[in-house]
Scaffold this active site. Structure first.
Site, PDB file in Angstrom:
ATOM      1  N   ASN A   7       0.866  -1.176   0.000  1.00 14.25           N
ATOM      2  CA  ASN A   7       0.000   0.000   0.000  1.00 14.25           C
ATOM      3  C   ASN A   7       0.904   1.229   0.000  1.00 14.25           C
ATOM      4  O   ASN A   7       1.475   1.592   1.027  1.00 14.25           O
ATOM      5  CB  ASN A   7      -0.891  -0.031   1.247  1.00 14.25           C
ATOM      6  CG  ASN A   7      -1.891   1.118   1.271  1.00 14.25           C
ATOM      7  OD1 ASN A   7      -1.833   2.021   0.436  1.00 14.25           O
ATOM      8  ND2 ASN A   7      -2.793   1.092   2.227  1.00 14.25           N
ATOM      9  N   ARG A  71      -2.605  -2.180  -3.355  1.00 10.94           N
ATOM     10  CA  ARG A  71      -3.858  -1.470  -3.097  1.00 10.94           C
ATOM     11  C   ARG A  71      -3.812  -0.151  -3.880  1.00 10.94           C
ATOM     12  O   ARG A  71      -2.891   0.654  -3.704  1.00 10.94           O
ATOM     13  CB  ARG A  71      -4.001  -1.166  -1.612  1.00 10.94           C
ATOM     14  CG  ARG A  71      -5.233  -0.349  -1.329  1.00 10.94           C
ATOM     15  CD  ARG A  71      -5.128   0.421  -0.055  1.00 10.94           C
ATOM     16  NE  ARG A  71      -6.329   1.233   0.109  1.00 10.94           N
ATOM     17  CZ  ARG A  71      -6.321   2.438   0.638  1.00 10.94           C
ATOM     18  NH1 ARG A  71      -5.198   2.979   1.049  1.00 10.94           N
ATOM     19  NH2 ARG A  71      -7.432   3.106   0.770  1.00 10.94           N
ATOM     20  N   ARG A 221     -13.102  14.341   8.820  1.00  7.91           N
ATOM     21  CA  ARG A 221     -13.826  14.782   7.613  1.00  7.91           C
ATOM     22  C   ARG A 221     -15.281  15.087   7.943  1.00  7.91           C
ATOM     23  O   ARG A 221     -15.901  14.381   8.739  1.00  7.91           O
ATOM     24  CB  ARG A 221     -13.790  13.694   6.536  1.00  7.91           C
ATOM     25  CG  ARG A 221     -12.425  13.511   5.928  1.00  7.91           C
ATOM     26  CD  ARG A 221     -12.415  12.368   4.919  1.00  7.91           C
ATOM     27  NE  ARG A 221     -11.284  11.503   5.180  1.00  7.91           N
ATOM     28  CZ  ARG A 221     -11.155  10.253   4.742  1.00  7.91           C
ATOM     29  NH1 ARG A 221     -12.115   9.691   4.037  1.00  7.91           N
ATOM     30  NH2 ARG A 221     -10.088   9.566   5.032  1.00  7.91           N
TER      31      ARG A 221
END
Ligand code: AMP
Length: 379
Positions: A7, A71, A221
Site C-alpha cells: 500500500n 492497493r 472529515r
C-alpha cells in the site's frame, strides 16, 4: 503462494507478506512493516522498496515472492475488477490522478518501484473503487450539468470497496445465505468511514462519493454538507482559499471539529465523563450512521443483516450502541451482553427477537488483496 501486499502512499509504504496457504491468520502473515519519510529521509519509492526487500530477507528465509498485490485507491470507471499490471495499466492509473491527486501518483511510483525491485514477479492492482462499479446510473450520477460528468468524471465512485466486499462475503457465509441472494447494510467505521447498501451480494449504493469526503461524519472529515457552504464561505471571507477549504473539510472537521479530538476512544471517554461537546459529536456521528442505515434498508428492499467493521465498528461497543439505539423503528435490537464481548471473528451481537441480525465482522484488506492477487495470477 507467497504474496507481497503493498500500500503505497506519497510518503510511506505499508507492506505485508502473506502465505495464502497458511491455516490461520497468524500462519498467513509472514512479515509486515511500514516505511515512512519517503521524500525526506528516504529519497524515493524505489529506495523505500529496496529497504523493504532488505527487511524481508530474514523472515523470508531465502523463499521468493510469487506475486505482488497493490492497493490502488482510484480505478475511476476504467477498472471494475482487479487486474494484472502491465505498462498500459500503470498509464491508466496515472491518467486517473486528477480524481485522486494524493494517492494515484504515489501508487504509480510504487508500481514502477516494485517492477524494478522484483523484476518478472507478476503484479496485480486491487482498486478501492472497484466493488462499487455495480452501482446503477441513477445512484452514481449527481444532478449537475452533463459536462461535469463527461468532462471531469464527476459521479459517485465510492471507496473502502475491498473491505465492503470482503466483509459482505464473510457475513453471507457466516449466516449461511447465498451471497448472490444476500441483502445487507455494511458500516465500515474507521477514521475514514463509509456505509454500503448491498443488494444480491453486490454494491447498490455507498455513502462516499466523488471523493472520500462524502457521507458519514468521520474522524477529521465533515461528510455530507450543503455545497453552498463552500461558496458562501469563499464569498464572505476574503482570506479563504479553495486549498484551505479542502484542508478544513478533510482534516479539521468531523469529530475533531466538534469534540476537539478525532480518536473515538478519547471522545467516548470524554462523553462518559460528562463532556457536552463530546456528547454532541457522538450524537451527530451516530445519528448520521443511523440515517444511512434506514435509507439503505429501503434501498435494498429490506436488509437481512447489519454489519459493523473497521476500527470503530469492530472495537467500540459504545458507538455500536449509540447507533443501534436509533434503529427501533426497524425492529433492530442490540444484545448488550453480546455487544461487549470482544473477539477477532465474525459474531452476532443482536437479541434473538431482533428483526435482523447485527454482526461484527473484522475486516482484513491485506488478506482480500492477497486472495484477489492469487486468483488472477493462478488464472
Ligand atoms: P481505522 O481507521 O479502521 O484504523 O479505525 C480508527 C478508529 O478506530 C479510531 O477512531 C480509533 O479511536 C478507533 N478504535 C480503535 N480501537 C478502538 C477501541 N478499542 N475502542 C474504540 N475505538 C477504537
Amino acid at each position: 503462494m507467497l504474496v507481497l501486499v503493498i500500500n503505497c502512499g506519497s510518503s510511506s509504504v505499508k507492506y505485508q507478506v502473506r502465505d495464502t496457504e497458511g491455516a490461520t491468520e497468524d500462519a498467513q502473515v509472514i512479515a509486515k512493516g511500514l516505511i515512512e519519510n519517503i521524500g525526506t529521509k528516504i529519497p524515493n519509492h524505489t529506495a523505500a522498496l529496496e529497504l523493504m526487500a532488505k527487511d524481508l530477507e530474514e523472515p523470508l528465509h531465502g523463499k521468493t515472492i510469487d506475486a505482488i498485490g497493490h492497493r490502488i485507491v482510484h480505478g475511476g470507471d476504467v477498472f471494475s475488477q482487479p487486474v494484472i499490471i502491465d505498462e498500459s495499466v500503470i498509464e491508466k492509473i496515472d491518467e486517473l490522478s486528477p480524481l485522486a491527486p494524493l494517492h494515484n501518483p504515489a501508487h504509480v511510483q510504487g508500481l514502477k518501484a516494485a517492477t524494478a525491485t522484483y523484476p518478472g514477479v507478476p503484479q496485480v492492482a486491487v482498486f478501492d473503487t472497484a466493488f462499487h462499479a455495480t452501482m446503477p446510473e441513477h445512484v452514481f450520477r449527481y444532478a449537475v450539468p452533463e459536462n461535469f460528468y463527461t468532462d471531469y468524471g464527476v459521479r459517485r465512485y465510492g471507496f473502502h470497496g475491498t473491505s465492503h466486499d470482503y466483509v459482505t462475503g464473510i457475513a453471507a457465509d457466516f449466516l449461511g445465505i447465498e451471497r448472490s441472494e444476500f441483502n445487507a447494510v455494511v458500516a465500515h467505521l474507521g477514521n475514514g468511514a463509509s456505509i454500503t447498501a448491498i443488494e444480491d451480494g453486490k454494491c447498490l449504493d455507498t455513502s462516499m462519493g466523488y471523493t472520500p469526503l462524502a457521507g458519514l461524519v468521520m474522524g477529521t472529515r465533515s461528510g455530507d454538507i450543503d455545497p453552498s457552504v463552500l461558496t458562501s464561505v469563499l464569498m464572505q471571507d476574503s482570506t479563504m482559499t479553495t486549498e484551505r477549504l479542502d484542508t478544513i473539510l478533510n482534516k479539521e472537521s468531523g469529530l475533531l471539529a466538534i469534540a476537539g479530538n478525532n480518536d473515538m476512544r478519547t471522545v467516548v471517554d470524554a462523553m462518559e465523563a460528562g463532556d457536552e461537546r463530546a456528547k454532541l459529536a457522538l450524537d451527530m456521528t451516530s445519528y448520521r450512521v443511523a440515517k444511512y442505515i434506514g435509507g439503505y434498508n429501503v434501498a435494498v428492499g429490506g436488509a437481512q443483516a447489519l454489519i459493523f467493521t473497521a476500527g470503530i465498528g469492530e472495537n467500540s461497543h459504545q458507538f455500536r450502541t449509540l447507533v443501534t439505539d436509533r434503529l427501533g423503528a426497524l425492529g433492530i435490537k442490540i444484545d448488550e451482553e453480546a455487544n461487549k464481548v470482544r473477539g477477532d471473528h465474525a459474531r452476532i451481537i443482536s437479541t434473538e427477537d431482533s428483526a435482523i441480525p447485527i454482526l461484527v465482522v473484522p475486516t482484513n484488506e491485506e488478506k482480500a488483496i492477497a486472495e484477489a492477487t492469487v486468483e488472477l495470477v493462478a488464472a
